[in-house]
Design a protein around this motif. Structure first.
Motif, PDB file in Angstrom:
ATOM      1  N   ALA A 120       0.838  -1.196   0.000  1.00 25.13           N
ATOM      2  CA  ALA A 120       0.000   0.000   0.000  1.00 25.13           C
ATOM      3  C   ALA A 120       0.869   1.241   0.000  1.00 25.13           C
ATOM      4  N   ILE A 121       0.450   2.225  -0.778  1.00 24.56           N
ATOM      5  CA  ILE A 121       1.100   3.534  -0.739  1.00 24.56           C
ATOM      6  C   ILE A 121       0.025   4.592  -0.567  1.00 24.56           C
ATOM      7  N   SER A 122       0.437   5.772  -0.173  1.00 22.04           N
ATOM      8  CA  SER A 122      -0.505   6.876  -0.026  1.00 22.04           C
ATOM      9  C   SER A 122       0.214   8.177  -0.335  1.00 22.04           C
ATOM     10  N   GLY A 123      -0.564   9.191  -0.631  1.00 20.92           N
ATOM     11  CA  GLY A 123      -0.007  10.504  -0.901  1.00 20.92           C
ATOM     12  C   GLY A 123      -0.817  11.577  -0.213  1.00 20.92           C
ATOM     13  N   ASN A 124      -0.152  12.496   0.443  1.00 23.16           N
ATOM     14  CA  ASN A 124      -0.798  13.585   1.169  1.00 23.16           C
ATOM     15  C   ASN A 124      -0.292  14.908   0.626  1.00 23.16           C
ATOM     16  N   ASN A 125      -1.223  15.743   0.118  1.00 26.10           N
ATOM     17  CA  ASN A 125      -0.853  17.054  -0.425  1.00 26.10           C
ATOM     18  C   ASN A 125       0.205  16.942  -1.522  1.00 26.10           C
ATOM     19  N   GLN A 126      -0.132  16.154  -2.553  1.00 23.34           N
ATOM     20  CA  GLN A 126       0.744  15.961  -3.700  1.00 23.34           C
ATOM     21  C   GLN A 126       0.256  16.775  -4.891  1.00 23.34           C
ATOM     22  N   ALA A 127       1.145  16.974  -5.883  1.00 27.32           N
ATOM     23  CA  ALA A 127       0.787  17.743  -7.077  1.00 27.32           C
ATOM     24  C   ALA A 127       0.037  16.912  -8.107  1.00 27.32           C
ATOM     25  N   GLN A 128      -0.073  15.608  -7.881  1.00 28.62           N
ATOM     26  CA  GLN A 128      -0.840  14.700  -8.721  1.00 28.62           C
ATOM     27  C   GLN A 128      -1.046  13.417  -7.922  1.00 28.62           C
ATOM     28  N   ALA A 129      -1.887  12.522  -8.421  1.00 30.35           N
ATOM     29  CA  ALA A 129      -2.172  11.286  -7.700  1.00 30.35           C
ATOM     30  C   ALA A 129      -1.712  10.087  -8.517  1.00 30.35           C
ATOM     31  N   ILE A 130      -1.029   9.144  -7.892  1.00 29.03           N
ATOM     32  CA  ILE A 130      -0.628   7.907  -8.555  1.00 29.03           C
ATOM     33  C   ILE A 130      -1.812   6.947  -8.572  1.00 29.03           C
ATOM     34  N   ILE A 131      -2.146   6.432  -9.759  1.00 28.97           N
ATOM     35  CA  ILE A 131      -3.242   5.459  -9.865  1.00 28.97           C
ATOM     36  C   ILE A 131      -2.764   4.087 -10.337  1.00 28.97           C
ATOM     37  N   PHE A 132      -1.520   3.972 -10.803  1.00 28.98           N
ATOM     38  CA  PHE A 132      -0.889   2.678 -11.050  1.00 28.98           C
ATOM     39  C   PHE A 132       0.612   2.854 -10.939  1.00 28.98           C
ATOM     40  N   LYS A 133       1.247   1.997 -10.140  1.00 30.30           N
ATOM     41  CA  LYS A 133       2.676   2.150  -9.866  1.00 30.30           C
ATOM     42  C   LYS A 133       3.488   1.110 -10.616  1.00 30.30           C
ATOM     43  N   ASP A 134       4.628   1.552 -11.172  1.00 26.42           N
ATOM     44  CA  ASP A 134       5.609   0.676 -11.836  1.00 26.42           C
ATOM     45  C   ASP A 134       5.041  -0.004 -13.075  1.00 26.42           C
ATOM     46  N   LEU A 135       4.480   0.764 -13.969  1.00 26.85           N
ATOM     47  CA  LEU A 135       3.875   0.211 -15.177  1.00 26.85           C
ATOM     48  C   LEU A 135       4.950  -0.378 -16.101  1.00 26.85           C
ATOM     49  N   TRP A 136       4.656  -1.564 -16.667  1.00 27.78           N
ATOM     50  CA  TRP A 136       5.567  -2.240 -17.594  1.00 27.78           C
ATOM     51  C   TRP A 136       5.269  -1.786 -19.012  1.00 27.78           C
ATOM     52  N   ASN A 137       6.285  -1.289 -19.719  1.00 30.62           N
ATOM     53  CA  ASN A 137       6.044  -0.670 -21.021  1.00 30.62           C
ATOM     54  C   ASN A 137       6.092  -1.649 -22.183  1.00 30.62           C
ATOM     55  N   ASN A 138       6.389  -2.926 -21.948  1.00 34.47           N
ATOM     56  CA  ASN A 138       6.403  -3.916 -23.016  1.00 34.47           C
ATOM     57  C   ASN A 138       5.022  -4.014 -23.676  1.00 34.47           C
ATOM     58  N   GLU A 139       4.993  -4.396 -24.969  1.00 35.91           N
ATOM     59  CA  GLU A 139       3.698  -4.509 -25.654  1.00 35.91           C
ATOM     60  C   GLU A 139       2.773  -5.511 -24.975  1.00 35.91           C
ATOM     61  N   ALA A 140       3.340  -6.470 -24.248  1.00 42.99           N
ATOM     62  CA  ALA A 140       2.537  -7.418 -23.489  1.00 42.99           C
ATOM     63  C   ALA A 140       2.117  -6.850 -22.136  1.00 42.99           C
ATOM     64  N   GLY A 141       2.576  -5.640 -21.827  1.00 44.85           N
ATOM     65  CA  GLY A 141       2.260  -5.005 -20.549  1.00 44.85           C
ATOM     66  C   GLY A 141       1.108  -4.026 -20.673  1.00 44.85           C
ATOM     67  N   GLY A 142       1.270  -2.873 -20.018  1.00 44.04           N
ATOM     68  CA  GLY A 142       0.201  -1.880 -20.019  1.00 44.04           C
ATOM     69  C   GLY A 142      -0.813  -2.147 -18.927  1.00 44.04           C
ATOM     70  N   VAL A 143      -1.844  -1.298 -18.876  1.00 47.46           N
ATOM     71  CA  VAL A 143      -2.886  -1.443 -17.861  1.00 47.46           C
ATOM     72  C   VAL A 143      -4.265  -1.432 -18.503  1.00 47.46           C
ATOM     73  N   HIS A 144      -5.220  -1.975 -17.741  1.00 44.60           N
ATOM     74  CA  HIS A 144      -6.624  -2.055 -18.152  1.00 44.60           C
ATOM     75  C   HIS A 144      -7.468  -1.807 -16.901  1.00 44.60           C
ATOM     76  N   GLY A 145      -8.668  -1.266 -17.073  1.00 38.83           N
ATOM     77  CA  GLY A 145      -9.545  -1.105 -15.922  1.00 38.83           C
ATOM     78  C   GLY A 145     -10.438   0.111 -16.031  1.00 38.83           C
ATOM     79  N   GLU A 146     -10.873   0.615 -14.856  1.00 40.23           N
ATOM     80  CA  GLU A 146     -11.855   1.698 -14.821  1.00 40.23           C
ATOM     81  C   GLU A 146     -11.520   2.733 -13.758  1.00 40.23           C
ATOM     82  N   LEU A 147     -11.969   3.959 -14.039  1.00 40.81           N
ATOM     83  CA  LEU A 147     -12.010   5.034 -13.055  1.00 40.81           C
ATOM     84  C   LEU A 147     -13.455   5.508 -12.952  1.00 40.81           C
TER      85      LEU A 147
END
Length: 230
Positions: A120-147
């Motif tokens: 778990a991570i958290s951020g207090n009074n940040q200039a932006q919010a992290i919604i996925f950490k350490d994303l893999w840039n390979n074509e087999a990687g990336g992210v999927h989902g909803e906000l």
């Protein structure tokens, strides 16, 4: 005996309001319907960096009082740079201005395929919010989902104005899956974002997804709004 009705447009008999139209491929278009999620905007990349030559995919002018809440569906999002970068979220104001003050609060819980414990991570009074950490840039990687985005507008519902003045502090529920390159696991990363200053509902106009690199070709994201009952 079966029959075929061929029309281009259907209207109601009383006021001649258009109920549906049909294009040359037979696809129907209907007027905006209350109480359902309605498509607002799509972003599709056909070449690397088409959407984000300066490191962010921007969704301008998607918020309005026509909708109660918003759903962002990320079919696939990836970038071309080095692995291990974080996917972050900011709101927009005006025509296309990042809200970058250090007022974002967030939490992010990481469920891993190869470990029973949570990170778990958290951020207090940040200039932006992290919604996925350490994303893999390979074509087999990336992210999927909803906000899901809440508390950015003041819709009129069944004739009642829901405007609460200057007390709009929007919130996001984020739920994304992918491969986290930094700690080598498939993961579901779920959390929330809060932008904390008080503003009027008209202050927020859209949002941006940022990751410090150009997006990879075939990235595709759609935004929907839950239309109010007038």
């Amino acid at each position: 005996m079966a029959s075929i009705l061929k029309v281009n447009t259907i209207q109601d008999a009383t006021n001649s309001n258009t109920v549906a139209t049909f294009d040359s491929s037979g696809v129907a278009s209907i007027p905006k319907q209350a109480g359902i999620y309605e498509h607002i905007m799509s972003k599709v990349s056909t070449s690397n960096g088409q959407l984000a030559p300066s490191a962010g995919i921007r969704f301008n002018n998607v918020f309005s009082s026509d909708y109660i809440t918003y759903k962002v569906v990320i079919g696939y999002l990836n970038f071309t740079g080095g692995s291990g970068d974080d996917l972050t979220f900011r709101f927009l104001t005006g025509t296309d201005t990042d809200i970058s003050s250090s007022d974002y609060q967030y939490t992010l819980t990481n469920q891993r395929h190869n470990n029973d414990s949570y990170l778990a991570i958290s951020g207090n009074n940040q200039a932006q919010a992290i919604i996925f950490k350490d994303l893999w840039n390979n074509e087999a990687g990336g992210v999927h989902g909803e906000l899901n985005i809440y508390n950015v507008v003041a819709p009129v519902i069944d004739g009642a104005n829901t405007d609460k003045g200057t007390y709009y502090r929007p919130m996001v529920i984020n739920d994304l899956v992918g491969y986290a390159d930094g700690i080598n696991h498939y993961t579901r990363q779920s959390g929330m974002v809060r932008y904390n200053p008080n503003n009027q509902d008209t202050h927020y106009t859209g949002f941006t997804l940022q990751f410090g690199q150009e997006e990879r070709s075939t990235t595709h994201i759609q935004v929907y709004g839950l239309r109010v009952h007038a």
